[in-house]
Design a protein around this motif. Structure first.
Motif, mmCIF file in Angstrom:
data_model
loop_
_atom_site.group_PDB
_atom_site.id
_atom_site.type_symbol
_atom_site.label_atom_id
_atom_site.label_comp_id
_atom_site.label_asym_id
_atom_site.label_seq_id
_atom_site.Cartn_x
_atom_site.Cartn_y
_atom_site.Cartn_z
ATOM 1 N N SER A 34 32.018 -1.124 -20.511
ATOM 2 C CA SER A 34 32.314 -1.355 -18.995
ATOM 3 C C SER A 34 31.262 -0.835 -18.349
ATOM 4 N N PRO A 35 31.184 -1.435 -16.920
ATOM 5 C CA PRO A 35 30.116 -0.769 -16.054
ATOM 6 C C PRO A 35 30.414 0.516 -16.034
ATOM 7 N N PRO A 36 29.354 1.418 -15.665
ATOM 8 C CA PRO A 36 29.649 2.728 -15.494
ATOM 9 C C PRO A 36 30.236 3.139 -13.882
ATOM 10 N N SER A 37 30.734 4.252 -13.932
ATOM 11 C CA SER A 37 31.105 4.580 -12.581
ATOM 12 C C SER A 37 29.896 5.506 -11.999
ATOM 13 N N THR A 38 29.752 4.844 -11.053
ATOM 14 C CA THR A 38 28.428 5.450 -10.178
ATOM 15 C C THR A 38 28.669 5.873 -8.728
ATOM 16 N N PRO A 39 29.613 6.248 -8.281
ATOM 17 C CA PRO A 39 30.097 6.357 -6.994
ATOM 18 C C PRO A 39 29.142 7.517 -6.393
ATOM 19 N N ALA A 40 28.673 8.374 -7.205
ATOM 20 C CA ALA A 40 28.033 9.464 -6.580
ATOM 21 C C ALA A 40 26.515 9.319 -6.519
ATOM 22 N N ARG A 92 4.553 -2.859 -16.760
ATOM 23 C CA ARG A 92 4.329 -4.312 -16.584
ATOM 24 C C ARG A 92 5.494 -4.803 -15.632
ATOM 25 N N SER A 93 5.306 -5.788 -14.967
ATOM 26 C CA SER A 93 6.137 -6.257 -13.726
ATOM 27 C C SER A 93 7.363 -6.575 -14.489
ATOM 28 N N SER A 94 8.528 -6.535 -13.883
ATOM 29 C CA SER A 94 9.770 -6.841 -14.536
ATOM 30 C C SER A 94 10.472 -7.366 -13.377
ATOM 31 N N PHE A 95 10.942 -8.719 -13.299
ATOM 32 C CA PHE A 95 11.919 -9.077 -12.447
ATOM 33 C C PHE A 95 13.169 -8.400 -12.275
ATOM 34 N N TYR A 96 13.735 -8.011 -13.503
ATOM 35 C CA TYR A 96 14.957 -7.567 -13.566
ATOM 36 C C TYR A 96 14.734 -6.042 -12.694
ATOM 37 N N LEU A 97 13.871 -5.363 -13.040
ATOM 38 C CA LEU A 97 13.741 -4.108 -12.351
ATOM 39 C C LEU A 97 13.352 -4.039 -10.840
ATOM 40 N N ASP A 98 12.852 -5.124 -10.505
ATOM 41 C CA ASP A 98 12.515 -5.286 -9.013
ATOM 42 C C ASP A 98 14.122 -5.668 -8.555
ATOM 43 N N TRP A 99 14.550 -6.522 -9.018
ATOM 44 C CA TRP A 99 15.906 -6.991 -8.473
ATOM 45 C C TRP A 99 16.948 -5.592 -8.426
ATOM 46 N N PHE A 100 16.836 -4.950 -9.563
ATOM 47 C CA PHE A 100 17.742 -3.675 -9.575
ATOM 48 C C PHE A 100 17.365 -2.955 -8.563
ATOM 49 N N GLN A 101 16.193 -2.547 -8.410
ATOM 50 C CA GLN A 101 15.872 -1.474 -7.401
ATOM 51 C C GLN A 101 15.991 -1.941 -5.915
ATOM 52 N N SER A 102 15.808 -3.051 -5.663
ATOM 53 C CA SER A 102 16.197 -3.703 -4.311
ATOM 54 C C SER A 102 17.495 -3.824 -4.084
ATOM 55 N N THR A 103 18.427 -3.995 -5.112
ATOM 56 C CA THR A 103 19.827 -4.022 -4.810
ATOM 57 C C THR A 103 20.246 -2.665 -4.762
ATOM 58 N N VAL A 104 20.078 -1.593 -5.339
ATOM 59 C CA VAL A 104 20.596 -0.375 -5.358
ATOM 60 C C VAL A 104 20.021 0.282 -3.922
ATOM 61 N N ILE A 105 18.782 0.272 -3.868
ATOM 62 C CA ILE A 105 18.120 0.884 -2.781
ATOM 63 C C ILE A 105 19.029 0.323 -1.570
ATOM 64 N N LYS A 106 19.366 -0.934 -1.427
ATOM 65 C CA LYS A 106 19.926 -1.162 -0.195
ATOM 66 C C LYS A 106 21.408 -0.839 -0.194
ATOM 67 N N ASP A 130 23.778 -1.599 -2.497
ATOM 68 C CA ASP A 130 24.778 -2.610 -3.380
ATOM 69 C C ASP A 130 24.859 -2.035 -4.764
ATOM 70 N N ILE A 131 25.381 -0.836 -5.229
ATOM 71 C CA ILE A 131 25.541 -0.374 -6.435
ATOM 72 C C ILE A 131 26.389 -1.235 -7.223
ATOM 73 N N SER A 132 27.547 -1.672 -6.619
ATOM 74 C CA SER A 132 28.611 -2.266 -7.398
ATOM 75 C C SER A 132 28.185 -3.586 -7.619
ATOM 76 N N GLN A 133 27.285 -4.293 -6.912
ATOM 77 C CA GLN A 133 26.606 -5.535 -7.178
ATOM 78 C C GLN A 133 25.821 -5.502 -8.178
ATOM 79 N N ALA A 134 24.985 -4.364 -8.447
ATOM 80 C CA ALA A 134 24.169 -3.895 -9.639
ATOM 81 C C ALA A 134 24.987 -3.845 -10.780
ATOM 82 N N CYS A 135 26.198 -3.368 -10.698
ATOM 83 C CA CYS A 135 27.077 -3.102 -11.838
ATOM 84 C C CYS A 135 27.659 -4.600 -12.360
ATOM 85 N N GLN A 136 27.783 -5.596 -11.363
ATOM 86 C CA GLN A 136 28.563 -6.676 -11.637
ATOM 87 C C GLN A 136 27.362 -7.704 -12.324
ATOM 88 N N TRP A 137 26.159 -7.711 -11.730
ATOM 89 C CA TRP A 137 25.355 -8.647 -11.821
ATOM 90 C C TRP A 137 24.445 -8.303 -13.176
#
Lengths: 542, 328
Positions: free
Chosen positions: A150-156, A260-274, A276-283
């Motif tokens: 399951s997705p991790p619990s990351t509220p903090a 190396r460049s990574s689409f996933y890492l770029d997406w992940f970083q931009s998502t959590v930095i703004k 939206d950690i829950s979206q990162a968990c879901q997607w």
């Protein structure tokens, strides 16, 4: 649920009566017979030092040079006078290690907590003897039933810090190679949670490099052994360490640059930095699979992907995806047809697209003929443009290959000159539903005569669109009915006769002349129209 | 080229010889930080590497604990003597030892693998002056084999004197092992690592541990144990009468030790395995000395708790032997 097989190894201190070699001391007490001495020694080297700082078990995950993956669970145990130490000295511990082949471990998607969370490790000397026996030294292989994590619990976690943590995990190979790593400081239970979180966000093909031990206090760790080392406090390490304070949820030290460049890492970083950690968990899982699929050709299963994530991936990689889809289609049809089909697909509203299915095609650069034929039908029905002869032949071939009668009909008719053989072949076998579907193209642009050779033609003959047909089309329609001896159906077309002009009435008269099977009702209608128009004129003369 | 005035020290971690005109702060070979006092007082208190050798549960760790305790207490006995830890792990170990002894709990079992190096500077010992005691504990499991992994017993090859600990009380329950096996393992290990016994005489201090529970111990040895004047001296107070031991008293003590060693030498050969033990050593020209100790003074009870009144007996004897053997 997934089942994986593993070999086992138990390392602890025992008295001679419980030792396979009748010696007291720390030793491998039980081992799978399939484990070589070299493997056993390599595992002993890693597990033999353990000074627990609290009641949480130590978890270790690492890969041997021989390729096997090891997951070890160690706990402090009471110094049982009979089994462990007759002097009952403190400091006893029991390490229970599972050894898996790469192939078996891959079934867990390379996620060690799929096993750590679902296997009952031995934690007590009496339990150990009950399970494995006394002094026989042997441990059978075990089957572990795991669940999808399951997705991790990351509220903090703060988004920026979480991004740094995952970046460290994704850079594990280069970190370890360069004599670097991560020092996790804090309580063992929270270190475990943090490592689990980090690994969950790492694509599965990159998780193998994230070796770790959750407790290394007072134990030396050789350089290159682990990516991540846990400790209750800051300590010197054999590597240059980036420190992660698991209780403050903070990553200190400079961020390593990506190899190396990574689409996933770029997406992940931009998502959590703004934030939206829950979206990162879901997607996250979908994005990981997509990145893997586009880089390694891993076979996607569209049903396992999240639609919204697919849309996002598609929008971020639009050009690349459509280029690959065009190439996939062009491998079976012409480049021009492929381009036309793709143009059609890109015009579709987002809700009509199956984004995950499209990405599946783009990633594999393969499209099944069945899927292609269904897409071709949608395209032809939507565009309704004339298809060049060559393409028509190819489409007909595809239609026959996939038993797609709608495609066969459309490919045979939407061309410069209808291929009546293909057309009629499709009409004769087509279901009523398919027939009604292709009937949408009646008079837009297909002529009524193209629809005759079907047992479901009654639907055609009663279609109100026929009121818009021309006289030529009417005559062709009547001719087609007569050709297939469907004389009775002429009656259904009687209503149009009164519209016919002289020329076309004459054509009808010629068609039915001498044919006894033409229904009398139709003949009467034709005669009536003749009476209304008067005798036939030849070149304007009576 | 190094000047003849370069200072020479031995790294206490990897035993590499380091030459430098100045006090070194780290070892160029193993990169470990060299304790400053170890390096700067090297000439006044040269290192004494103590290697323990013995099977699991013979009492190596407890012996080192008791030895450390006694060395700290000898300030009451030697007029100008004082000990000082040279690094953090040693200071932490001293704290741990005090806590264990205060709580009456046995020290934890020693785990296989590299252990910390404890460095204690001992100044102004009667008879021997200054020495730096360098020890590293070992898990007994490593001595089960004829090729002891020397990386886990790093002083074994280089230290001229080794403490070989035997627990005669535990022999009946040791899975068929006999004391000559240990000598065999020692000799084989050294030979595998290039030690030529013909060119280099090795010195072995054989320590009979758990002396208070050895069955059928001759009365004179039992009496020797319980009448340890050093223990009496370190625990003396104003009421019982403080007693310090000068050089002459130490010489007498050493002489008594010699007689005890000779007695044990004969006593241990009462069976075939003892004979084998001694003859194996003689064959390799190994200089043997014997001592008998009790690190706790009385039996440890079934719960693992040490005797209420901890009373280490004769635990300094092996250390004195080693110092004396190195001095000659």
């Amino acid at each position: 649920m997934t089942s994986v097989s593993a070999s086992q190894l138990i390392y602890t201190r025992v008295e001679p009566a419980f030792s396979p070699v009748a010696k007291s001391g720390f030793q491998t007490v039980y081992r799978g017979r399939e484990l070589s001495d070299g493997v056993v020694k390599a595992i002993e080297e890693r597990v033999q030092c353990y000074y627990p700082t609290n009641s949480s078990p130590r978890l270790q995950f690492f890969q041997l040079t021989t390729g096997e993956v090891v997951l070890s669970h160690s706990v402090a145990i009471p110094s049982h006078a009979e089994i462990i130490d007759k002097d009952r000295r403190p400091g006893a511990f029991l390490a229970h290690a599972l050894v898996l082949s790469r192939a078996e471990y891959f079934k867990t998607e390379n996620y060690p907590f799929a096993i750590f969370d679902h296997f009952n490790f031995v934690e007590d000397p009496e339990q150990m003897v009950n399970v494995f026996g006394k002094a026989n030294g042997s441990a059978n292989q075990v089957t572990i039933h795991t669940q999808k994590p399951s997705p991790p619990s990351t509220p903090a976690w703060n988004g920026a810090e979480l991004a740094k943590l995952v970046s460290l995990a994704m850079n594990a190979p280069s970190l370890v190679e360069n004599g670097q790593g991560v020092l996790f400081t804090g309580q063992a239970a929270i270190i475990r949670e943090t490592v689990a979180t980090a690994l969950w966000f790492v694509p599965r093909t990159q998780r193998l490099a994230c070796s770790f031990t959750t407790c290394s206090s007072r134990c030396p760790t050789q350089q290159g052994w682990y990516w991540g080392v846990g400790s209750d406090a800051r300590r010197n390490t054999s590597f240059r360490a980036t420190v992660v304070d698991v209780e403050q949820k903070r990553v200190s030290g400079s961020e390593e640059s990506r190899s190396r460049s990574s689409f996933y890492l770029d997406w992940f970083q931009s998502t959590v930095i703004k934030g939206d950690i829950s979206q990162a968990c879901q997607w996250g899982p979908t994005m990981q699979q997509l990145e893997e699929a586009f880089h390694t050709g891993y076979t996607l299963r569209a049903s396992e992907l999240e639609d919204s994530a697919c849309f996002e991936f598609l929008s971020q990689n639009n050009r690349m995806v459509w280029q690959r889809i065009t190439a996939s289609i062009a491998s079976q049809l012409s480049k021009d047809v492929a381009a036309s089909i793709v143009t059609y697909l890109t015009r579709l509203p987002a809700s009509d697209l199956g984004p995950c299915e499209l990405l599946q095609i783009a990633a594999s650069q393969q499209i099944s003929p069945t899927v292609l034929s269904e897409i071709a039908v949608s395209w032809l029905k939507a565009d309704r443009t004339q298809v060049p002869d060559n393409d028509s032949s190819v489409l007909q071939r595809l239609a026959r290959q996939t038993d797609n009668l709608e495609l066969l009909f459309l490919a045979s008719t939407l061309c410069r000159k209808a291929d009546t053989k293909g057309r009629d072949e499709a009409l004769e076998k087509m279901t009523q539903r398919s027939y009604h579907s292709v009937l949408e193209l009646l008079l837009d642009p297909l002529v009524p005569a193209d629809f005759i050779a079907s047992p479901h033609r009654t639907r055609l003959l009663r279609d109100r669109k026929l009121h818009q047909m021309s006289d030529e089309q009417y005559v062709a329609l009547a001719q087609a009915l007569i050709t297939i001896n469907a004389f009775a159906d002429l009656v259904e077309l009687s209503w149009y006769v009164d519209r016919l002009d002289e020329q076309h009435l004459h054509q009808i008269e010629k068609l039915i002349k001498g044919i006894d099977s033409v229904p009398a009702q139709f003949q009467q209608v034709v005669s009536r129209r003749r009476e209304a128009l008067g005798p036939r004129r030849f070149f304007g003369l009576l | 080229m190094l000047s003849i005035f370069s200072k020479r020290i031995v790294c206490p971690y990897c035993l590499a010889e380091i030459r430098s005109p100045r006090t070194v702060s780290s070892c160029p070979k193993c990169k470990q930080e060299i304790p400053i006092r170890y390096a700067s007082e090297y000439d006044e208190a040269p290192p004494f590497f103590a290697q323990v050798f013995g099977w699991s549960q013979v009492g190596k760790t407890v012996f080192l604990y008791a030895l450390t305790l006694m060395l700290r207490q000898m300030q009451n006995v030697w007029p100008r003597y004082f000990p000082a830890p040279a690094n953090d792990v040693t200071q932490e170990k001293l704290r741990e030892i005090s806590e264990y002894l205060a709580n009456g709990k046995m020290p934890p079992m020693t785990q296989p693998g590299p252990q910390d190096v404890y460095i204690m500077i001992l100044k102004n010992m009667e008879r021997w002056g200054g020495r730096t005691l360098v020890t590293r504990d070992c898990a007994g499991e490593i001595f089960d084999t004829m090729r002891v992994p020397v990386e886990q017993a790093p002083y074994l090859l280089n230290a001229p004197t080794t403490f070989m600990l035997l627990s005669l009380a535990d022999m009946p329950n040791s899975g068929g092992r006999t004391i000559d096996f240990l000598m065999t393992n020692y000799i084989n290990t050294l030979m595998h690592n290039g030690i030529d016994f013909k060119r280099e005489q090795r010195k072995l201090v054989v320590v009979l541990t758990k002396g208070d529970v050895i069955p059928n111990l001759p009365p004179n040895l039992r009496n020797y144990l319980v009448t340890d004047p050093l223990w009496a001296a370190v625990t003396a107070n104003q009421r019982t009468g403080l007693r310090q031991l000068d050089g002459m008293a130490m010489a007498e003590y050493l002489e008594t030790m010699g007689r005890v060693s000779d007695f044990i030498f004969d006593w241990i050969q009462r069976d075939a395995f003892g004979k084998s033990f001694v003859r194996l050593a003689a064959d390799k020209n190994i200089d043997l000395r014997f001592s008998i100790i009790s690190s706790t003074g009385a039996a440890v009870d079934a719960s693992g708790t040490m005797p209420e009144k901890l009373a280490p007996r004769r635990v300094l004897d092996p250390y004195f032997w080693a110092l004396d053997l190195q001095s000659h």
